[in-house]
Design a protein around this motif. Structure first.
Motif, PDB file in Angstrom:
ATOM      1  N   PRO A 292       0.802  -1.238   0.000  1.00 31.06           N
ATOM      2  CA  PRO A 292       0.000   0.000   0.000  1.00 31.06           C
ATOM      3  C   PRO A 292       0.831   1.283   0.000  1.00 31.06           C
ATOM      4  O   PRO A 292       0.313   2.350  -0.302  1.00 31.06           O
ATOM      5  CB  PRO A 292      -0.827  -0.116   1.288  1.00 31.06           C
ATOM      6  N   ARG A 293       2.123   1.211   0.322  1.00 31.20           N
ATOM      7  CA  ARG A 293       2.966   2.413   0.340  1.00 31.20           C
ATOM      8  C   ARG A 293       3.976   2.415  -0.796  1.00 31.20           C
ATOM      9  O   ARG A 293       5.056   2.977  -0.676  1.00 31.20           O
ATOM     10  CB  ARG A 293       3.681   2.525   1.693  1.00 31.20           C
ATOM     11  N   ASN A 294       3.628   1.782  -1.901  1.00 31.46           N
ATOM     12  CA  ASN A 294       4.553   1.785  -3.032  1.00 31.46           C
ATOM     13  C   ASN A 294       4.607   3.181  -3.671  1.00 31.46           C
ATOM     14  O   ASN A 294       3.843   4.071  -3.309  1.00 31.46           O
ATOM     15  CB  ASN A 294       4.183   0.706  -4.061  1.00 31.46           C
ATOM     16  N   CYS A 295       5.525   3.352  -4.610  1.00 33.26           N
ATOM     17  CA  CYS A 295       5.785   4.668  -5.195  1.00 33.26           C
ATOM     18  C   CYS A 295       4.558   5.221  -5.907  1.00 33.26           C
ATOM     19  O   CYS A 295       4.020   4.589  -6.821  1.00 33.26           O
ATOM     20  CB  CYS A 295       6.957   4.583  -6.164  1.00 33.26           C
ATOM     21  N   ILE A 296       4.160   6.423  -5.527  1.00 35.31           N
ATOM     22  CA  ILE A 296       2.973   7.049  -6.116  1.00 35.31           C
ATOM     23  C   ILE A 296       3.217   7.469  -7.565  1.00 35.31           C
ATOM     24  O   ILE A 296       2.288   7.645  -8.342  1.00 35.31           O
ATOM     25  CB  ILE A 296       2.546   8.280  -5.260  1.00 35.31           C
ATOM     26  N   GLY A 297       4.495   7.618  -7.928  1.00 37.95           N
ATOM     27  CA  GLY A 297       4.804   8.117  -9.271  1.00 37.95           C
ATOM     28  C   GLY A 297       5.378   7.088 -10.218  1.00 37.95           C
ATOM     29  O   GLY A 297       5.939   7.445 -11.252  1.00 37.95           O
ATOM     30  N   GLN A 298       5.217   5.798  -9.905  1.00 33.51           N
ATOM     31  CA  GLN A 298       5.869   4.767 -10.711  1.00 33.51           C
ATOM     32  C   GLN A 298       5.389   4.731 -12.158  1.00 33.51           C
ATOM     33  O   GLN A 298       6.192   4.563 -13.090  1.00 33.51           O
ATOM     34  CB  GLN A 298       5.720   3.390 -10.071  1.00 33.51           C
ATOM     35  N   HIS A 299       4.096   4.905 -12.380  1.00 34.65           N
ATOM     36  CA  HIS A 299       3.580   4.858 -13.751  1.00 34.65           C
ATOM     37  C   HIS A 299       4.006   6.094 -14.536  1.00 34.65           C
ATOM     38  O   HIS A 299       4.354   6.008 -15.721  1.00 34.65           O
ATOM     39  CB  HIS A 299       2.061   4.712 -13.737  1.00 34.65           C
ATOM     40  N   LEU A 300       4.006   7.246 -13.869  1.00 33.43           N
ATOM     41  CA  LEU A 300       4.489   8.471 -14.511  1.00 33.43           C
ATOM     42  C   LEU A 300       5.954   8.326 -14.897  1.00 33.43           C
ATOM     43  O   LEU A 300       6.361   8.727 -15.996  1.00 33.43           O
ATOM     44  CB  LEU A 300       4.308   9.671 -13.570  1.00 33.43           C
ATOM     45  N   ALA A 301       6.757   7.742 -14.003  1.00 30.32           N
ATOM     46  CA  ALA A 301       8.187   7.581 -14.263  1.00 30.32           C
ATOM     47  C   ALA A 301       8.418   6.744 -15.514  1.00 30.32           C
ATOM     48  O   ALA A 301       9.273   7.080 -16.354  1.00 30.32           O
ATOM     49  CB  ALA A 301       8.866   6.928 -13.062  1.00 30.32           C
ATOM     50  N   MET A 302       7.675   5.666 -15.673  1.00 30.10           N
ATOM     51  CA  MET A 302       7.857   4.801 -16.831  1.00 30.10           C
ATOM     52  C   MET A 302       7.361   5.474 -18.115  1.00 30.10           C
ATOM     53  O   MET A 302       8.000   5.364 -19.171  1.00 30.10           O
ATOM     54  CB  MET A 302       7.132   3.468 -16.622  1.00 30.10           C
ATOM     55  N   LEU A 303       6.256   6.200 -18.034  1.00 28.13           N
ATOM     56  CA  LEU A 303       5.722   6.873 -19.221  1.00 28.13           C
ATOM     57  C   LEU A 303       6.651   7.985 -19.694  1.00 28.13           C
ATOM     58  O   LEU A 303       6.989   8.068 -20.878  1.00 28.13           O
ATOM     59  CB  LEU A 303       4.322   7.429 -18.929  1.00 28.13           C
ATOM     60  N   GLU A 304       7.062   8.855 -18.759  1.00 26.26           N
ATOM     61  CA  GLU A 304       7.941   9.948 -19.162  1.00 26.26           C
ATOM     62  C   GLU A 304       9.315   9.420 -19.571  1.00 26.26           C
ATOM     63  O   GLU A 304       9.962   9.978 -20.455  1.00 26.26           O
ATOM     64  CB  GLU A 304       8.067  10.987 -18.047  1.00 26.26           C
ATOM     65  N   GLY A 305       9.744   8.325 -18.933  1.00 25.59           N
ATOM     66  CA  GLY A 305      11.010   7.712 -19.305  1.00 25.59           C
ATOM     67  C   GLY A 305      10.992   7.234 -20.751  1.00 25.59           C
ATOM     68  O   GLY A 305      11.959   7.440 -21.498  1.00 25.59           O
ATOM     69  N   LYS A 306       9.903   6.592 -21.160  1.00 28.77           N
ATOM     70  CA  LYS A 306       9.788   6.113 -22.540  1.00 28.77           C
ATOM     71  C   LYS A 306       9.835   7.270 -23.536  1.00 28.77           C
ATOM     72  O   LYS A 306      10.484   7.175 -24.593  1.00 28.77           O
ATOM     73  CB  LYS A 306       8.482   5.331 -22.710  1.00 28.77           C
TER      74      LYS A 306
END
Length: 260
Positions: A203-217
């Motif tokens: 429940p305390r995983n990174c709130i920005g993980q999906h954003l990080a992967m999208l902007e990274g791509k």
């Protein structure tokens, strides 16, 4: 002092945003993160200036430095990869880069090779090597471990990334571990969310993980489509375990502008 310069830089951004906010009669329909914090002024949820500064620093570091680290390391591994791997990556990168502002979430979701390449980058050179330590408040046990009050407990996330139980030839960079159709597919690591945890888990995983992967791509695709990256002859990177799992010495890459 680097810390003082960084703090000054952050304060200047916040103050500039504060002036902009005060000069506008109508608030923006899509306020950014700093604006949302500043808009709490005068409410029961008000953030103090120090709290706003600390929240900004947390998001700045966790959301930008880590993504920058991932892209830097991905570029290093790309330069070391075979021509076949580079061609597979470039096919998707060129498509994303050419789309420009018209890039869609569907296009990014279909970039299976780039996604796999970034996951393998995060496995070998993850920005988050461990969690923040937690102090034990009362004596208790977790399975076979006895914990005493006052002990500090932590989890070395990166250790699982090199466990041969989950990853065959763990010190070898192999993006096919993350491609389901590949014979090298690491089934356990892909199905169990607590084996591979570059963004933590639960429940305390990174709130920005999906954003990080999208902007990274997107960012990486633009880089790869516009520049050629190669390693100087005989160069081999060595790692050190610090705040990040990062190059021990300066990371060297030869960069050449592509003729488009």
């Amino acid at each position: 002092d680097k810390t003082k310069r960084f703090m000054k830089f952050c304060k200047e951004i916040i103050n500039k945003k504060k002036v902009q906010l005060e000069s506008k009669a109508t608030p923006s329909a899509n306020p950014d993160f700093v604006t949302l914090l500043l808009q709490t002024k005068g409410t029961e949820d008000e953030y103090t200036d120090d709290e706003i500064l600390h929240e900004f620093i947390t998001f700045f570091f966790a959301g930008m430095d880590t993504t920058g680290h991932m892209l830097t390391m991905a570029t290093y591994f790309f330069a070391k990869s075979s021509e076949d791997v580079q061609r597979a990556v470039m096919k998707e990168a060129d498509e994303i880069a050419k789309a420009g502002i018209n890039v869609t979430n569907e296009m990014l979701s279909k970039a299976e090779v780039i996604h796999a390449f970034m996951k393998e980058t995060l496995r070998i050179a993850t920005p988050a090597t461990m969690l923040f330590g937690r102090k034990v408040l009362v004596d208790h046990s977790i399975e076979e471990f006895s914990l005493k009050k006052g002990d500090v407990v932590n989890t070395l996330i990166i250790s699982r990334n090199f466990n041969p139980k989950y990853f065959k030839d763990p010190y070898e960079f192999n993006m096919n571990r993350w491609i389901s159709a590949s014979p090298d597919y690491a089934e356990a690591a892909n199905k169990d969310p607590f084996i591979f945890t570059p963004f933590s888990a639960g429940p305390r995983n990174c709130i920005g993980q999906h954003l990080a992967m999208l902007e990274g791509k997107i960012i990486w695709s633009i880089f790869l489509s516009n520049y050629k990256f190669s390693l100087p002859p005989g160069y081999e990177m060595h790692y050190k375990l610090g705040m990040l799992y990062e190059p021990r010495e300066t990371l060297c890459l030869d960069i050449e502008k592509k003729k488009l």
